[in-house]
Design a protein around this motif. Sequence first.
Motif, PDB file in Angstrom:
ATOM      1  N   GLU A  52       0.791  -0.848  -0.132  1.00 29.75           N
ATOM      2  CA  GLU A  52      -0.221  -0.448  -0.460  1.00 29.75           C
ATOM      3  C   GLU A  52       0.837   1.047  -0.431  1.00 29.75           C
ATOM      4  O   GLU A  52       0.940   2.182  -1.083  1.00 29.75           O
ATOM      5  N   ASP A  53       2.140   1.613   0.478  1.00 28.08           N
ATOM      6  CA  ASP A  53       3.362   2.257   0.400  1.00 28.08           C
ATOM      7  C   ASP A  53       3.551   2.756  -0.746  1.00 28.08           C
ATOM      8  O   ASP A  53       3.780   3.770  -1.442  1.00 28.08           O
ATOM      9  N   ASP A  56       1.159   4.438  -2.655  1.00 27.79           N
ATOM     10  CA  ASP A  56       0.760   5.838  -2.607  1.00 27.79           C
ATOM     11  C   ASP A  56       1.604   6.635  -2.635  1.00 27.79           C
ATOM     12  O   ASP A  56       1.560   7.557  -3.613  1.00 27.79           O
TER      13      ASP A  56
END
Length: 72
Positions: A52-53, A56
């Motif tokens: 997810e990081d 993002d």
Amino acid sequence: MLPFAFLPNLGTTELVIVAFVSLLMFGNRLPSVMRSLGKSVTEFKKGVAGIEDEIDQAVTADKKITPPNDLA
């Protein structure tokens, strides 16, 4: 409705008996199994958070790139 196709007449009493027998058979190994399961879940969550990081960061990097302004 057959929730368990291989055990069509499995009721609450039978589930309790199966759980009790399983606990008697695997009771001594149960804490180590649960500990390793917990570690596995934790590692999976860390992996998902890492992905997810990265997503993002990729999205914010795309937003920061702006086309040049041609005023000529």
